[in-house]
Design a protein around this motif. Structure first.
Motif: not given
Length: 191
Positions: A28-55
């Motif tokens: 997978v070439t797409a980067p992870p949202v964070a390098r660590s499991p714990v988020l340390r910075h804002p994650a500006d993710l589109p609404d479609a990302w959240w909808q995809g996660l729900h689904q």
């Protein structure tokens, strides 16, 4: 339905009384949202990302499997020990089992790291993602809002208590969980 890397092959073997499985997934070439499991910075993710996660989580929850993320005996024993709460009836669903920010890509969603999937208490994945978001209150609030339909139920509460327990139990040996432990304890005080 569940955006994940394609499984290319697997191998099973036994040695010295242990069973092993190796899984080979596409790169997978797409980067992870964070390098660590714990988020340390804002994650500006589109609404479609959240909808995809729900689904993805809704589809995954319906998969029938004999695999387990967490055993009932662990929940009955360890959750009271670490949270002071005795869990009631457990509603089981299939879960990713390790849903955190280093296992999610963005802005295009892919769920990574599938070796631990199986059944877990309802809401377990959403709770894990929420707890791993606590250092960034805006994102934690978004996760909580997105998955309130699961987390704000008695069944989802057991999933969250289980996720809290695992983080607190791992904190003495895993540095990023040690850093997260106080926020998890604060959450338990409100839970």
């Amino acid at each position: 339905m569940v955006p994940r890397p394609r499984l290319l092959g697997l191998g099973d073997w036994s040695a010295d009384g242990w069973d092993y499985r190796a899984e080979h997934y596409e790169f997978v070439t797409a980067p992870p949202v964070a390098r660590s499991p714990v988020l340390r910075h804002p994650a500006d993710l589109p609404d479609a990302w959240w909808q995809g996660l729900h689904q993805a989580l809704e589809h995954l929850a319906l998969v029938r499997t004999g695999r387990q993320v967490v055993r009932e005996q662990y929940i009955r024993c360890r959750v009271p020990e670490f949270t002071g709460v005795a869990p009631g009836e457990i509603t089981w669903a299939t879960a990713h089992g390790d849903l955190h920010w280093a296992n999610l890509t963005g802005p295009a969603l892919t769920l990574l790291d599938w070796e631990g999937w199986g059944t877990a208490p309802l809401g377990y994945d959403a709770a894990h993602l929420y707890l791993h978001s606590l250092p960034v209150p805006d994102v934690a609030g978004r996760v909580r809002e997105e998955f309130a339909h699961v987390l704000d139920t008695p069944a989802g509460r057991i999933g969250e208590l289980t996720a809290c327990t695992e983080i607190l139990q791992a904190a003495p040996r895993v540095p990023f969980y040690a850093d997260l432990a106080d926020k998890v304890r604060q959450r338990l005080g409100r839970l």
